[in-house]
Design a protein around this motif. Structure first.
Motif, PDB file in Angstrom:
ATOM      1  N   TYR A 161      24.411  24.182  21.988  1.00 18.36           N
ATOM      2  CA  TYR A 161      25.202  24.402  20.776  1.00 18.36           C
ATOM      3  C   TYR A 161      24.877  25.770  20.207  1.00 18.36           C
ATOM      4  O   TYR A 161      23.927  26.440  20.637  1.00 18.36           O
ATOM      5  CB  TYR A 161      24.943  23.302  19.750  1.00 18.36           C
ATOM      6  CG  TYR A 161      23.642  23.406  18.971  1.00 18.36           C
ATOM      7  CD1 TYR A 161      23.639  23.613  17.596  1.00 18.36           C
ATOM      8  CD2 TYR A 161      22.400  23.268  19.598  1.00 18.36           C
ATOM      9  CE1 TYR A 161      22.464  23.685  16.871  1.00 18.36           C
ATOM     10  CE2 TYR A 161      21.215  23.335  18.888  1.00 18.36           C
ATOM     11  CZ  TYR A 161      21.248  23.540  17.516  1.00 18.36           C
ATOM     12  OH  TYR A 161      20.083  23.618  16.804  1.00 18.36           O
TER      13      TYR A 161
ATOM     14  N   GLN B 212      29.683  23.056  20.131  1.00 21.81           N
ATOM     15  CA  GLN B 212      28.709  22.229  20.839  1.00 21.81           C
ATOM     16  C   GLN B 212      29.336  21.618  22.081  1.00 21.81           C
ATOM     17  O   GLN B 212      30.532  21.358  22.129  1.00 21.81           O
ATOM     18  CB  GLN B 212      28.168  21.118  19.932  1.00 21.81           C
ATOM     19  CG  GLN B 212      29.179  20.063  19.532  1.00 21.81           C
ATOM     20  CD  GLN B 212      28.571  18.941  18.682  1.00 21.81           C
ATOM     21  OE1 GLN B 212      27.885  19.208  17.690  1.00 21.81           O
ATOM     22  NE2 GLN B 212      28.806  17.693  19.078  1.00 21.81           N
TER      23      GLN B 212
ATOM     24  N   GLU C 207      28.285  12.601  18.110  1.00 23.95           N
ATOM     25  CA  GLU C 207      28.202  12.305  16.673  1.00 23.95           C
ATOM     26  C   GLU C 207      26.796  12.610  16.137  1.00 23.95           C
ATOM     27  O   GLU C 207      26.639  13.168  15.046  1.00 23.95           O
ATOM     28  CB  GLU C 207      28.548  10.838  16.416  1.00 23.95           C
ATOM     29  CG  GLU C 207      30.021  10.503  16.572  1.00 23.95           C
ATOM     30  CD  GLU C 207      30.859  10.942  15.377  1.00 23.95           C
ATOM     31  OE1 GLU C 207      30.354  11.697  14.521  1.00 23.95           O
ATOM     32  OE2 GLU C 207      32.034  10.540  15.308  1.00 23.95           O
TER      33      GLU C 207
ATOM     34  N   HIS D 187      26.410  16.331  15.977  1.00 25.39           N
ATOM     35  CA  HIS D 187      27.273  16.826  14.904  1.00 25.39           C
ATOM     36  C   HIS D 187      26.571  16.663  13.554  1.00 25.39           C
ATOM     37  O   HIS D 187      26.620  17.564  12.696  1.00 25.39           O
ATOM     38  CB  HIS D 187      28.594  16.043  14.937  1.00 25.39           C
ATOM     39  CG  HIS D 187      29.571  16.419  13.883  1.00 25.39           C
ATOM     40  ND1 HIS D 187      30.550  15.564  13.446  1.00 25.39           N
ATOM     41  CD2 HIS D 187      29.733  17.553  13.165  1.00 25.39           C
ATOM     42  CE1 HIS D 187      31.272  16.157  12.519  1.00 25.39           C
ATOM     43  NE2 HIS D 187      30.795  17.365  12.321  1.00 25.39           N
TER      44      HIS D 187
ATOM     45  N   ARG E   4      34.491  17.638  13.203  1.00 23.83           N
ATOM     46  CA  ARG E   4      34.254  18.004  14.611  1.00 23.83           C
ATOM     47  C   ARG E   4      35.570  17.824  15.367  1.00 23.83           C
ATOM     48  O   ARG E   4      36.088  16.727  15.477  1.00 23.83           O
ATOM     49  CB  ARG E   4      33.158  17.096  15.198  1.00 23.83           C
ATOM     50  CG  ARG E   4      32.941  17.256  16.687  1.00 23.83           C
ATOM     51  CD  ARG E   4      31.734  16.444  17.138  1.00 23.83           C
ATOM     52  NE  ARG E   4      31.912  15.014  16.935  1.00 23.83           N
ATOM     53  CZ  ARG E   4      32.351  14.172  17.869  1.00 23.83           C
ATOM     54  NH1 ARG E   4      32.684  14.619  19.073  1.00 23.83           N
ATOM     55  NH2 ARG E   4      32.469  12.893  17.610  1.00 23.83           N
TER      56      ARG E   4
ATOM     57  N   SER F 260      37.533  18.120  18.880  1.00 21.44           N
ATOM     58  CA  SER F 260      37.401  18.244  20.327  1.00 21.44           C
ATOM     59  C   SER F 260      38.684  18.805  20.923  1.00 21.44           C
ATOM     60  O   SER F 260      39.789  18.501  20.460  1.00 21.44           O
ATOM     61  CB  SER F 260      37.090  16.878  20.951  1.00 21.44           C
ATOM     62  OG  SER F 260      35.783  16.468  20.611  1.00 21.44           O
TER      63      SER F 260
ATOM     64  N   ALA G 285      33.193  20.508  21.321  1.00 21.80           N
ATOM     65  CA  ALA G 285      33.738  20.448  19.968  1.00 21.80           C
ATOM     66  C   ALA G 285      33.578  21.773  19.251  1.00 21.80           C
ATOM     67  O   ALA G 285      32.666  22.560  19.528  1.00 21.80           O
ATOM     68  CB  ALA G 285      33.073  19.345  19.156  1.00 21.80           C
TER      69      ALA G 285
ATOM     70  N   VAL H  96      33.004  22.818  15.362  1.00 23.16           N
ATOM     71  CA  VAL H  96      32.565  22.217  14.100  1.00 23.16           C
ATOM     72  C   VAL H  96      32.960  23.152  12.960  1.00 23.16           C
ATOM     73  O   VAL H  96      32.574  24.324  12.932  1.00 23.16           O
ATOM     74  CB  VAL H  96      31.052  21.956  14.083  1.00 23.16           C
ATOM     75  CG1 VAL H  96      30.635  21.330  12.758  1.00 23.16           C
ATOM     76  CG2 VAL H  96      30.661  21.035  15.244  1.00 23.16           C
TER      77      VAL H  96
END
Length: 423
Positions: A234, A290, A330, A333, A362, A364, A406, A408
């Motif tokens: 990330y 990430q 999750e 995140h 987040r 995707s 993802a 963020v």
């Protein structure tokens, strides 16, 4: 039977049809039409099935049907099509007009079974046997109205998203790799509802008696057989926005890459780029990226179960592996939100988390606000996920399958919304 990129949907069709007395020749993924037709001839197939996951699959299906026409094989082979990229209207109207034989759409494996039964009954001349009627395309009045609500030719390009929210200070710029994350760290983030109902297909009254005992069994097996290799790469990157573009900068302020996102043509006319400071503001914003994976061993284990016809175990382990990858995403995140200083707004329980009752969404790749899968290449260039064993396919799919990526977004107004042409 041809599958596209990931095997689970195709394998489920294989299981359902095989268990109902059909002989399925499963060719695997990414097969050219020539290989499909060679196998159909060799095995004296009654029906050809193909599935498409990606948008460009719609073009491939059309080309495959045209190839059957050119070889004068359309009358010989009825075709069943399915997959996320295809719609009933596209198959049963657009492709049906092209194909000189029978072509039908199957929403899932069970509809595929019903179609197979109907096709075979017609072929055997059973009295009263018939294929289901073709689906007629209906253009709703709302859709016609929506087409008139396009963005104005002139006027503001940004939505009414606030531009005075604080920009958080990330703990670092660039990327970091974290490997060997213990299962206990992210298992509590497992969405049991999505697992039991969505992946395993259990009814409510079977969750306590069947679902939870099976889940405990699998989690113990994952630990004892060391099937998980949870890892994350990330990072945080300086950025600005311009119209529909998010521009990622290097530390000297030069453009490194940019993402172009679709904008709503109605409602608030939202676009992901709006959640970041504009280039004209003179301020620099920050975006988080990430990629997470639970590794390749669990995928190898599921493939082994399928190969030995252990279908229940295959479906359960595959479903669990997908949901564990989501749980890891999750979990990380939440870590990103904490590092950005916005985690104080997180709800106390998992239910609130799963309903996104927090600041910092987040997104995707492939979802409505950011549908272009080719953007995965840009994320891969920035994060270099090969460091955790994750590669991109030619179709911009993540491998191992049990991986997610993802973007963020820290903005307090960021939420999930529809944009562009995605349903």
């Amino acid at each position: 039977m041809r599958g596209d990129v990931h095997d689970i949907g195709k394998n489920l069709v294989d299981i359902i049809l095989t268990n109902n007395g059909y002989n399925v020749v499963n060719l695997g993924i990414k097969q050219p039409v020539s290989a499909i037709l060679d196998a159909a001839e060799e095995h004296k197939a009654d029906v050809i099935g193909m599935s498409g996951l990606l948008v460009k699959s719609t073009v491939i299906m059309k080309e495959n049907l045209e190839e059957l026409n050119q070889r004068d094989l359309a009358a010989k082979y009825p075709v069943i099509l399915g997959g996320a990229a295809l719609t009933r209207a596209y198959v049963e109207q657009d492709l049906h007009e092209i194909y000189q034989g029978e072509v039908r759409y199957a929403r899932d494996a069970f509809e595929g079974l019903r179609l197979m039964d109907a096709l075979m009954a017609v072929k055997r001349g059973i009295p009263g046997a018939a294929l289901p009627e073709l689906k007629q395309r209906r253009v709703k009045a709302a859709a016609a109205v929506r087409n008139t609500e396009q963005l104005p030719a002139e006027g503001p390009r940004r939505s009414d998203v606030a531009t005075d929210n604080p920009v958080p200070t990330p703990p670092f710029l660039g990327t970091r790799v974290v490997k060997g994350i213990p299962l206990k760290e992210y298992a509590s983030w497992l969405d049991e509802g999505a697992l039991f109902k969505g992946q395993w297909g259990l009814k409510r009254d079977m969750i306590d008696s069947v679902g939870r005992p099976r889940l405990r069994l699998w989690l113990n097996r994952l630990r004892t057989e060391n099937l998980l290799e949870a890892a994350v790469v990330y990072g945080y990157f300086p950025c600005v926005s311009k119209d529909d573009d998010l521009i990622v900068l290097d530390e000297q302020g030069n453009e490194r890459t940019r993402f172009t996102f679709p904008r709503q043509d109605r409602d608030r006319r939202l676009c992901l780029a709006d959640f970041f400071r504009s280039e004209e503001s003179g301020q620099v914003d920050v975006v988080g990226l990430q990629v997470v994976t639970v590794g390749s061993r669990i995928g190898e284990a599921t493939a082994g179960l399928f190969g030995t016809d252990a279908y229940r175990d295959y479906l359960e382990l595959h479903g669990l592996s997908v949901q564990l990858a989501e749980a890891l995403a999750e979990y990380w995140h939440a870590r990103v939100r904490a590092e950005l200083g916005i985690g104080v707004h997180d709800p106390a329980g998992l239910d609130g988390m799963l309903r996104t009752q927090y600041q910092g969404c987040r997104y995707s790749l492939g979802y409505p606000a950011c549908p272009d899968l080719e953007d995965r290449g840009k994320i891969a260039d920035l994060l270099r996920p090969e460091r955790i064993g994750v590669e991109l396919s030619e179709e911009f799919q993540l491998h191992p399958e049990q991986s997610t990526d993802a973007i963020v977004v820290h903005h307090p107004e960021a939420s999930y919304f529809n944009a562009g042409g995605r349903p």
